[in-house]
Design an enzyme around this catalytic site. Structure first.
Site, PDB file in Angstrom:
ATOM      1  CG  ASN A 170      -1.806   1.114   1.407  1.00 19.21           C
ATOM      2  OD1 ASN A 170      -1.765   2.056   0.610  1.00 19.21           O
ATOM      3  ND2 ASN A 170      -2.649   1.070   2.432  1.00 19.21           N
ATOM      4  NE  ARG A 226      -5.745   2.597  -0.351  1.00 27.08           N
ATOM      5  CZ  ARG A 226      -5.872   3.364   0.718  1.00 27.08           C
ATOM      6  NH1 ARG A 226      -5.064   3.169   1.750  1.00 27.08           N
ATOM      7  NH2 ARG A 226      -6.777   4.291   0.772  1.00 27.08           N
ATOM      8  CD  GLU A 264      -7.710   1.203   4.008  1.00 24.10           C
ATOM      9  OE1 GLU A 264      -6.870   1.379   4.916  1.00 24.10           O
ATOM     10  OE2 GLU A 264      -8.120   2.113   3.289  1.00 24.10           O
ATOM     11  NE  ARG A 319      -6.048  14.124   1.870  1.00 26.25           N
ATOM     12  CZ  ARG A 319      -6.324  12.828   1.735  1.00 26.25           C
ATOM     13  NH1 ARG A 319      -7.375  12.443   1.050  1.00 26.25           N
ATOM     14  NH2 ARG A 319      -5.545  11.924   2.288  1.00 26.25           N
ATOM     15  CG  HIS A 325     -11.187   6.297   2.423  1.00 18.17           C
ATOM     16  ND1 HIS A 325     -11.621   7.535   2.859  1.00 18.17           N
ATOM     17  CD2 HIS A 325      -9.853   6.292   2.607  1.00 18.17           C
ATOM     18  CE1 HIS A 325     -10.579   8.237   3.285  1.00 18.17           C
ATOM     19  NE2 HIS A 325      -9.497   7.506   3.139  1.00 18.17           N
TER      20      HIS A 325
END
Ligand code: ADP
Length: 402
Positions: free
Chosen positions: A9, A96, A381, A243, A185
């Protein structure tokens, strides 16, 4: 000797990896160890932890002035596996990959054609996609026979209704330029959707709040994504660590016209200088803000909670009511104060907080008589990627690299 898969990832400045045992002895992938390299491009640090969370390897000393590139980082991980995973036969690598564009609605085995298609999505995710693809290429260069699987952050959302995906833009921008809401996500939401029935049997409609350094929310019905707060890019929706989240596009025009911001300055503002960090002026880490008595820190937390609450209402409306609210990722799994405030603000929805259960991170944090239940479910994940990789590779004969 066990068979295993390695999961990679890659982020903009970090690389996480995990090794899972697979095969007959382990019908579900079993985590053996996971690690991360932080500080790619600046001061690197490498750490590996066993399945029990204990540190089993660490490296913080690098030659003076080292700046690790993504390719060097992946080589470092592979060398580590070569030396330290001698009782594991790595059969495949799962990655990912942030963007699957309009083409990929599920994981795919990487071939030259697939890689070429994924390159065309770089303009859709310029901050992430190049790093994801660099890792795939680096592994291919070193172990050309090792099968690799790309798992997309966008894929889980690809079945959303067209109306949820459209911007109100002229048709050619939607069709030819592929400017539409993709959502991100997705691997985290897919994992939660898979696990939710174990926690809340019969909960068909849920809103999941993935609150980490990147943060978004997703409405899920019958295991499928209906809508989410992130859109064309992962900067939309909730304010995040650094962000902005959703921003009136007129602000960007104003900054360009009146303050001479160019694309690079806007990118830095939207992705790196805003969110919790920008509002607090202190930190992008919720723990620092919660521990601060600076009113700007309190305001940053208030703003974050306000937007979670407001977006919850919108997603509940999109799904016509919900049965469960789920908190996950770093903040969602650990910040009981934030969860309590979100649940209290959502009392209109029929959520009754169980304070004691919330204090110990649940998993159920609503009272038994709460009309809508609330949960803390840790996301994974890496495990989702391992599952996809194993499922996609099936029983095909593979050539292991070590
Ligand atoms: P990512 O994988 O996107 O880096 P994580 O899901 O690991 O993000 O979340 C990281 C964030 O979680 C940190 O920036 C921090 O704000 C938050 N976090 C971690 N632990 C806690 C805690 N105990 N209380 C509040 N926030 C926490």
């Amino acid at each position: 000797m066990k068979n295993g898969v390695v999961v990679i990832n890659t982020g903009s400045s970090s690389l996480k990896f995990a090794v899972f045992a697979t095969g007959d002895a382990a019908p579900e992938p079993t985590l053996l160890f996971k690690g991360r390299i932080e500080g790619i491009g600046s001061d690197p640090a490498f750490e590996v932890k066993g399945a029990d969370g204990a540190t089993i390897a660490e490296r913080t000393e690098w030659p003076r002035g080292s700046t690790l590139t993504h390719v060097c980082a992946i080589r470092h991980v592979l060398e580590y596996l070569d030396k330290n995973a001698e009782r594991i036969r790595i059969m495949a690598a799962g990655h990912r990959v942030v963007h699957g564009g309009l083409v990929y609605s599920g994981p795919v085995r990487v071939s030259e054609e697939v890689l070429a298609a994924l390159e065309t999505f770089v303009p859709l995710a310029p901050l992430h996609q190049p790093h994801n693809l660099a890792a795939i290429k680096a592994i291919h260069d070193l172990y050309p026979a090792l099968p690799q699987v790309a798992c997309f952050d966008t894929a889980f959302h690809s079945g959303q209704a067209r109306v949820a995906k459209l911007f109100a833009l002229p048709r050619d921008l939607t069709e030819q330029a592929a400017i539409r809401r993709y959502g991100f996500h997705g691997l985290s939401y897919e994992y939660i959707a898979m696990r939710l029935p174990d926690f809340a049997p019969g909960a068909r409609r849920a809103v999941v709040a993935h609150l980490g350094s990147g943060a978004s929310m997703c409405a899920i019905r019958d295991g499928k994504s209906l809508d989410s707060t992130m859109g064309f890019t992962a900067v939309d929706g909730l304010p995040m660590g650094t962000r902005t989240g959703a921003l009136d596009p007129g602000v960007i025009l104003h900054l360009m016209q009146e303050y001479r911001y160019d694309a690079e300055a806007i990118e830095t503002l939207l992705y790196k200088e805003s969110g919790l960090l920008g509002v607090s002026g202190i930190s992008n880490d919720m723990r620092d803000l919660a521990g601060s008595d600076d009113p700007n820190a309190a305001e940053a937390i208030d703003l974050f909670i306000y937007h979670i609450t407001k977006n919850l209402g919108a997603l509940v409306a999109a799904s016509g009511g919900i049965d469960a609210l789920v908190f996950t990722a770093g903040i969602g799994e650990n910040d009981r104060g934030l969860r309590a405030r979100v649940c209290e603000d959502a009392s209109w929805l029929g959520i009754r907080l169980d304070t004691a259960a919330n204090a110990t991170n649940g998993p159920r944090i609503s009272t038994l008589d709460s009309p809508v239940s609330a949960w803390v479910i840790p996301t994974d994940e890496e495990r989702m990627i391992a599952l996809h990789t194993v499922r996609l590779m099936g029983d095909r004969p593979l050539t292991p690299f070590c």
